[in-house]
Design an enzyme around this catalytic site. Structure first.
Site, short mmCIF file in Angstrom:
data_model
loop_
_atom_site.label_atom_id
_atom_site.label_comp_id
_atom_site.label_asym_id
_atom_site.label_seq_id
_atom_site.Cartn_x
_atom_site.Cartn_y
_atom_site.Cartn_z
CD GLU A 1 -3.11 -1.00 2.15
OE1 GLU A 1 -2.92 -0.24 3.13
OE2 GLU A 1 -4.12 -1.70 2.03
CD GLU A 47 -4.40 -5.76 2.78
OE1 GLU A 47 -5.22 -4.95 3.29
OE2 GLU A 47 -3.18 -5.69 2.95
#
Length: 676
Positions: free
Chosen positions: A432, A538
């Site tokens: 991320e 995710e």
């Protein structure tokens, strides 16, 4: 783990496709990409209610070559400074015994003395020869038996963990125990210089399935401690996927996996017990601040967590759930910590390696994911230290980026070993990267360099890069398959960090998945409109952001309108549940046995619709966040708990709902209120 506060869904984040030549300078380009001024180092990513403290920068050694106009290399030459290990003194370099005095040395030797000396010499030679033959045999037999491994051939339980091809061997053999049949205690062969270090087996709190023969051997500068030298890749997770010895064709068979979140990198909502015992005024909000608070107790605290939160049974259960992949987030301090870091360094590395061996035993393929990097790539607590984003940003940004590249040189060398070729099939570069704060061209250039390093070091599996919350269309043509083969885009899809999605009805949320995210996958997997190979690394079935500490320690929720963060642009102080009335987190945070039947049906349909979406239109599949959470109140974030509660499919490949047209019910007619 988390997406940014109030982020837009990826289907609404389209932008014109960048020209790769504008983003990635040619190899002979001597220019340096200028970083955007860091007027707000936290930006909208910062969701803490605490003031940001100054970042303590390590006193690093680097040399500047910017005065040399001919230089085409990096502007700074980084010199890592790991603590050197004391050298092992070889027999040839040990000090010799003091010389005899002249009178004794020159006196005549008697015949019987000479004969006696010859006999002694012969006996000594025989003893040495026997020792050279018998001691290694004893090591091979004793060391594995000292382990409690039940894995047999699948974990190499019958081998001592001898040499690893490509490694530097500085191993010390156990001393002769005088012929005793009892195995030496673990760590008894540890040289004095290694006593008390991570290599000292006697200090390991858990010795299950580890090779207990001391070794200082490394591959890529990373220790092989605890590993055995044989392995067995014959296992398969289930009949729908190939065994590890065969290639997994992701274009034909989607991955179905889970994350081991909250294990090697703490996340407060997954393990709230680490944080709920402190007053908010103490500001214990992440692994960094917790490590400072624990001080000398940190190592014992974290190793107890490593050894108990994830066990071999975890991997057996994951396989039995019909899953075939596992994503393992790990932090940079599993390799080494920076000078002023409070983290427990290197201990997690040993547990990561054992986890891969357990995955191998049950036929599960692994995505190793560097979840935390020096300087922090996103500013959130699951990266270790919430606060400013200093990776590739600010005055130390290039240093932190270069240091991360050095880590990838070592990691890629390690995971390029033959033993990992069939099991570590996915290699994550950085989790991320927050490209709402970071300069996109800088991150793209770094990613290109990291990819090249990983390939140069011999890793042949798939390289995974994060979308940076830019939207799927932003990646069209940036990393084309000709220049960057076997490179996968990783999307993280959550609907609960967006107030617009939270406010939707239950039926509308499922329709959004089956329309918006199915379309995202179609756009992203087509190289004409997106990157190409795409996975969802995710996601969660949760439809509220109510779980304790999900939005940070001491912070409320969007659902109730109590998101009281310090950044005004990220605050949500009015309720966001459907209808914005009677918004309470009590039903969502209840124990699953107290869920209404209608809510259970919605949660199961939500999970199955997302699975279908992420496998649609050539999608490469998914990794659920996460497998395990500590409390029943966070069941909607635990695949394990969800199965037990009946809100996740019993087998990941055997599902009822598949986003077929017209199949979404009106949950109100089933008795489910929209603000439930």
């Amino acid at each position: 783990m988390m997406s940014p506060p109030n982020s837009q869904s990826s289907s609404s984040q389209s932008s014109s496709s960048p020209n790769p030549s504008d983003l990635i300078p040619p190899d002979d380009d001597t220019s340096t990409t200028q970083l955007r001024p860091n007027t707000d180092p936290i930006g909208i990513a910062h969701t803490s209610n605490r003031p940001v403290s100054a970042f303590d920068v390590r006193d690093y050694d680097y040399s500047s070559d910017e005065d040399d106009p001919a230089n085409t290399e990096s502007r700074f030459t980084i010199t890592p400074r790991p603590a050197p290990l004391p050298p092992i003194v070889s027999r040839s370099s040990r000090p010799s015994a003091p010389p005899l005095d002249e009178k004794r040395a020159n006196r005549p030797r008697r015949f019987f003395s000479r004969k006696r000396n010859v006999i002694v010499l012969v006996v000594a030679i025989v003893v040495i020869v026997l020792a050279a033959v018998l001691v290694p045999v004893g090591v091979v037999v004793i060391a594995p038996n000292a382990s409690k491994s039940s894995n047999n051939a699948s974990t190499g339980g019958g081998d001592s963990g001898g040499s690893v091809p490509g490694g530097n061997t500085n191993s010390t053999s156990p001393p002769d125990d005088g012929g005793s049949s009892e195995p030496p205690p673990a760590g008894s062969d540890t040289p004095s210089w290694a006593t008390g270090t991570v290599l000292d087996i006697s200090t390991w709190m858990d010795k299950t399935d580890f090779n207990l023969t001391f070794t200082n051997e490394t591959v890529g500068g990373l220790s092989i401690m605890g590993l055995n030298s044989t392995w067995d890749n014959s296992a398969r997770a289930n009949a729908r996927v190939p065994p590890l010895t065969e290639v997994f064709n992701y274009t034909e068979t989607p991955m179905r996996g889970v994350n081991l979140g909250g294990w090697l990198v703490l996340e407060p909502f997954i393990t709230p017990s680490f944080f709920e015992g402190y007053n908010l005024s103490e500001d214990i909000v992440d692994e960094y601040t917790l490590s400072v608070r624990l001080g000398d107790d940190a190592k014992e605290t974290f190793e107890k967590h490593y050894m108990s939160f994830i066990t071999e049974q975890t991997f057996s259960d994951i396989r039995d759930a019909g899953l075939d992949h596992v994503r393992i987030p790990y932090p940079y301090w599993a390799i080494e910590k920076l000078e002023d870091d409070p983290y427990v360094e290197k201990v997690g590395w040993r547990y990561l390696l054992r986890a891969i061996e357990w995955a191998r035993k049950y036929g599960l393929r692994v995505n190793v994911d560097l979840h935390s990097v020096p300087g922090n790539a996103n500013g959130w607590n699951h990266s270790g230290h919430q606060g400013p984003v200093l990776w590739l940003n600010g005055t130390m940004g290039q240093y932190f980026g270069d240091l991360t590249l050095q880590y990838h040189e070592r990691l890629a060398t390690f995971f390029a070993q033959e033993r990992y070729r069939d099991v570590v099939t996915l290699y994550g570069l950085v989790n991320e990267p927050n490209m709402m704060v970071l300069d996109p061209p800088t991150v793209i250039n770094w990613t290109s360099t990291a990819y090249d390093i990983v390939r140069e070091k011999g890793y042949e599996g798939y390289v995974v890069f994060g979308d940076g919350f830019r939207g799927v269309t932003s990646w069209q043509g940036v990393f084309n398959a000709t220049r960057y083969p076997r490179m996968i885009l990783d999307l993280h899809q959550y609907m609960i960090f967006n107030t617009g999605l939270i406010a939707q009805s239950h039926s509308a949320k499922i329709n959004f998945v089956c329309d918006g995210w199915v379309n995202d996958m179609a756009v992203s997997t087509d190289p004409a409109t997106g990157h190409g190979p795409t996975m969802v690394g995710e996601w969660s079935q949760a439809d509220t952001d109510c779980v304790q500490y999900l939005n940070n320690v001491g912070v409320g929720s969007r659902w109730e309108g109590t998101l009281n963060v310090s950044d005004p642009s990220a605050q949500v102080l009015t309720p966001s549940c459907p209808g914005a009335t009677n918004c309470t987190c009590d039903p969502a945070n209840a124990r699953p046995e107290d869920y209404s039947d209608g809510y259970k049906e919605f949660l199961l349909m939500s999970a199955e619709s997302q699975m279908a979406a992420f496998e649609s239109n050539g999608g490469w599949g998914f990794m659920y966040w996460a497998w395990k959470t500590e409390t029943p109140e966070s069941t909607q974030w635990s695949y394990e708990r969800g199965m037990s509660a009946g809100i996740m499919p019993r087998l990941a490949y055997d599902r009822t709902y598949n986003c077929s047209v017209g199949s979404t019910p009106d949950f109100v007619t089933l008795g489910l209120m929209e603000n439930y």
